[in-house]
Design a protein around this motif. Structure first.
Motif, short mmCIF file in Angstrom:
data_model
loop_
_atom_site.label_atom_id
_atom_site.label_comp_id
_atom_site.label_asym_id
_atom_site.label_seq_id
_atom_site.Cartn_x
_atom_site.Cartn_y
_atom_site.Cartn_z
N GLN A 185 0.83 -1.21 0.00
CA GLN A 185 0.00 0.00 0.00
C GLN A 185 0.86 1.26 0.00
N LYS A 186 1.94 1.24 0.76
CA LYS A 186 2.83 2.40 0.81
C LYS A 186 3.48 2.64 -0.55
N ASN A 187 3.95 1.57 -1.19
CA ASN A 187 4.56 1.72 -2.51
C ASN A 187 3.56 2.23 -3.54
N GLU A 188 2.32 1.73 -3.43
CA GLU A 188 1.28 2.19 -4.35
C GLU A 188 1.00 3.68 -4.13
N ARG A 189 0.91 4.08 -2.85
CA ARG A 189 0.65 5.50 -2.56
C ARG A 189 1.83 6.37 -2.96
N LEU A 190 3.04 5.87 -2.79
CA LEU A 190 4.23 6.62 -3.19
C LEU A 190 4.22 6.88 -4.69
N ASN A 191 3.87 5.87 -5.46
CA ASN A 191 3.79 6.04 -6.92
C ASN A 191 2.73 7.07 -7.29
N SER A 192 1.61 7.04 -6.58
CA SER A 192 0.54 8.01 -6.84
C SER A 192 1.00 9.42 -6.51
N LEU A 193 1.70 9.58 -5.39
CA LEU A 193 2.19 10.91 -5.00
C LEU A 193 3.26 11.40 -5.98
N LYS A 194 4.08 10.50 -6.47
CA LYS A 194 5.08 10.89 -7.48
C LYS A 194 4.40 11.44 -8.73
N ALA A 195 3.33 10.77 -9.15
CA ALA A 195 2.59 11.23 -10.33
C ALA A 195 1.98 12.60 -10.07
N LYS A 196 1.41 12.79 -8.87
CA LYS A 196 0.81 14.08 -8.54
C LYS A 196 1.86 15.18 -8.49
N LEU A 197 3.01 14.88 -7.90
CA LEU A 197 4.07 15.89 -7.82
C LEU A 197 4.56 16.26 -9.21
N SER A 198 4.78 15.25 -10.04
CA SER A 198 5.24 15.51 -11.41
C SER A 198 4.23 16.37 -12.17
N LYS A 199 2.95 16.02 -12.03
CA LYS A 199 1.90 16.78 -12.72
C LYS A 199 1.83 18.21 -12.20
N ALA A 200 1.93 18.39 -10.88
CA ALA A 200 1.83 19.73 -10.31
C ALA A 200 3.01 20.61 -10.75
N ILE A 201 4.20 20.03 -10.73
CA ILE A 201 5.38 20.80 -11.17
C ILE A 201 5.25 21.16 -12.64
N TYR A 227 -0.48 29.25 -8.37
CA TYR A 227 -0.56 29.16 -6.92
C TYR A 227 -1.29 27.90 -6.46
N GLU A 228 -2.27 27.46 -7.22
CA GLU A 228 -2.93 26.20 -6.89
C GLU A 228 -1.95 25.04 -6.95
N GLN A 229 -1.14 25.00 -8.00
CA GLN A 229 -0.16 23.92 -8.14
C GLN A 229 0.94 24.05 -7.08
N SER A 230 1.29 25.28 -6.72
CA SER A 230 2.29 25.48 -5.66
C SER A 230 1.77 24.94 -4.34
N ALA A 231 0.48 25.17 -4.06
CA ALA A 231 -0.11 24.65 -2.83
C ALA A 231 -0.10 23.13 -2.82
N ILE A 232 -0.39 22.52 -3.98
CA ILE A 232 -0.35 21.06 -4.07
C ILE A 232 1.07 20.54 -3.84
N ILE A 233 2.05 21.21 -4.44
CA ILE A 233 3.45 20.79 -4.27
C ILE A 233 3.85 20.88 -2.81
N ASN A 234 3.51 21.99 -2.16
CA ASN A 234 3.85 22.14 -0.74
C ASN A 234 3.16 21.08 0.10
N TYR A 235 1.93 20.73 -0.26
CA TYR A 235 1.22 19.67 0.46
C TYR A 235 1.98 18.35 0.33
N LEU A 236 2.51 18.08 -0.85
CA LEU A 236 3.15 16.80 -1.13
C LEU A 236 4.52 16.67 -0.48
N VAL A 237 5.27 17.77 -0.40
CA VAL A 237 6.67 17.66 0.02
C VAL A 237 6.92 18.22 1.41
N SER A 238 5.92 18.80 2.05
CA SER A 238 6.14 19.39 3.38
C SER A 238 6.15 18.28 4.44
N ALA A 239 7.07 18.42 5.39
CA ALA A 239 7.19 17.43 6.45
C ALA A 239 6.22 17.74 7.57
#
Length: 411
Positions: A319-335, A398-410
């Motif tokens: 499940q973690k690997n699946e979610r990681l792949n999904s988050l990678k796709a979202k980060l790539s799309k947002a950037i 700014y919408e994509q910046s918010a998504i990026i910050n959501y994805l990479v913020s600790a």
């Protein structure tokens, strides 16, 4: 835990708002804080976390103490001493370390629930940010439409003057008026759309739907962007949640191992007897200490639980690997979309400058008596399109910046 929770909240707000903080100060941050404080969904997650925390106290408990009392209802006539009543108490104790293992397991589940609270707050902050930028877009477009209406009114006056001297047709005046009406219609539509978005924002803030939501007057795309790689995703709470779940299963297995051990019972029984000539000692009553053992001879249950825990850990890894792949796709799309917004913004800036130059040429032509109001409308429509595309690019940036910050913020 309270201090950690406060720190997470501060980082959460900072992470979401960082990309635009210098542009509009505390406006969005205040809305996010209000939403986190008042949103029923967040309150629900907070209560679930408190319940999970309380389960640590529940785990620190012993099995029920057994009390027994018996009395002789009918006494047979016998010379030997007879029991009148008996009282016993028995306390069962789990194997050494079982209670602490249960406490650790309950604490690990509370940690998992705490991460869920954090994720819910971050998602809420992201939703508030999205609505905020949409409201900004509407306000910015309204201002642009009003500016264009004022510009068309200026052209209308020029056209009326040209009609009077025979250098333009009344049709040109009517076309300019029609165009103004179209823009006024767009403003009216935006007002209704703004009401809907404000109602959605107020719903997140848990307040009356018609409360006014103020947004910033202007936003600009910054000169440089922060660089992010897939490694930054490792700190995302959505992935940390799986680490906490994995730890909770490990704690569950420790509990299973402890519970597979024997249980010890310690007790005491008191027997009260009748007087009897057969008993010459003054100590006729009996006190009997008791010890019992409960041994899981047939322990297939615990072996099966161990196997289930091993399978659950494998499931969580998947499940973690699946979610990681999904988050990678979202980060790539947002950037990618943020970069697209920057490119479009830059292009619209250049096009607007050219449109302004063309407008100045038209005005100079009017001074020489050669103005073409078809060109006037064309240039006006071009300017409006460039301005609206520029606003859309800012909002999307700014919408994509918010998504990026959501994805990479600790946390």
């Amino acid at each position: 835990m309270t201090k950690q929770k406060t720190q997470i909240k501060l980082v959460l707000l900072f992470g979401i708002c960082l990309s635009a903080f210098n542009s509009y100060g505390q406006d969005l941050q205040t809305l996010i804080e209000d939403a986190i404080s008042n949103n029923p969904g967040i309150q629900k997650f907070d209560l679930q976390y408190k319940i999970a925390t309380e389960k640590v106290n529940e785990a620190n408990s012993l099995p029920n103490t057994d009390f027994n009392f018996g009395v002789m209802a009918i006494s047979p006539e016998m010379e030997m001493p007879m029991e009148r009543f008996n009282v016993s108490v028995m306390q069962t104790l789990p194997w050494f370390g079982t209670i602490s293992a249960r406490e650790d397991y309950a604490a690990s589940m509370a940690d998992t629930q705490f991460v869920e609270v954090t994720i819910a707050k971050r998602k809420l902050a992201l939703s508030v940010s999205d609505l905020f930028y949409q409201l900004y877009e509407i306000k910015a477009i309204q201002e642009v439409l009003n500016e264009n209406i004022a510009l068309l009114q200026t052209y209308e006056r020029l056209a009326l003057t040209s009609v009077e001297v025979g250098r333009a047709s009344a049709v040109d005046v009517l076309r300019l008026q029609i165009r103004q009406n179209e823009l006024k219609q767009e403003i009216a539509v935006l007002i209704q759309k703004n009401k809907g978005l404000q109602a959605a924002m107020n719903s997140l803030l848990n307040r009356d739907y018609d409360n006014e939501v103020s947004v910033v007057p202007a936003l600009e795309i910054p000169v440089n962007d922060n660089y992010y790689s897939y490694e930054n995703l490792s700190v995302n709470p959505e992935l940390l949640k799986y680490d906490k779940l994995y730890q909770s299963i490990e704690q569950s297995e420790l509990v299973n191992q402890k519970e597979s051990g024997p249980m010890v019972g310690l007790g005491l029984e008191y027997i009260n007897q009748d007087n009897s000539p057969m008993i010459t000692s003054p100590y006729k009553d009996m006190i009997m200490p008791m010890v019992s053992f409960s041994i899981p001879v047939f322990n297939n249950k615990y072996k099966s639980q161990t196997k289930q825990n091993e399978l659950r850990k494998l499931e969580i890894k998947s499940q973690k690997n699946e979610r990681l792949n999904s988050l990678k796709a979202k980060l790539s799309k947002a950037i990618s979309q943020r970069n697209e917004s920057r490119i479009k913004y830059s292009t619209q800036e250049k096009n607007l400058k050219r449109a302004k130059d063309a407008e100045e040429i038209l005005i100079k032509n009017y001074e020489t008596g050669t103005i073409d109001f078809d060109d006037v409308l064309d240039i006006q429509e071009l300017q409006l399109r460039f301005q609206m595309d520029k606003i859309a690019s800012i909002r999307n940036y700014y919408e994509q910046s918010a998504i990026i910050n959501y994805l990479v913020s600790a946390l």
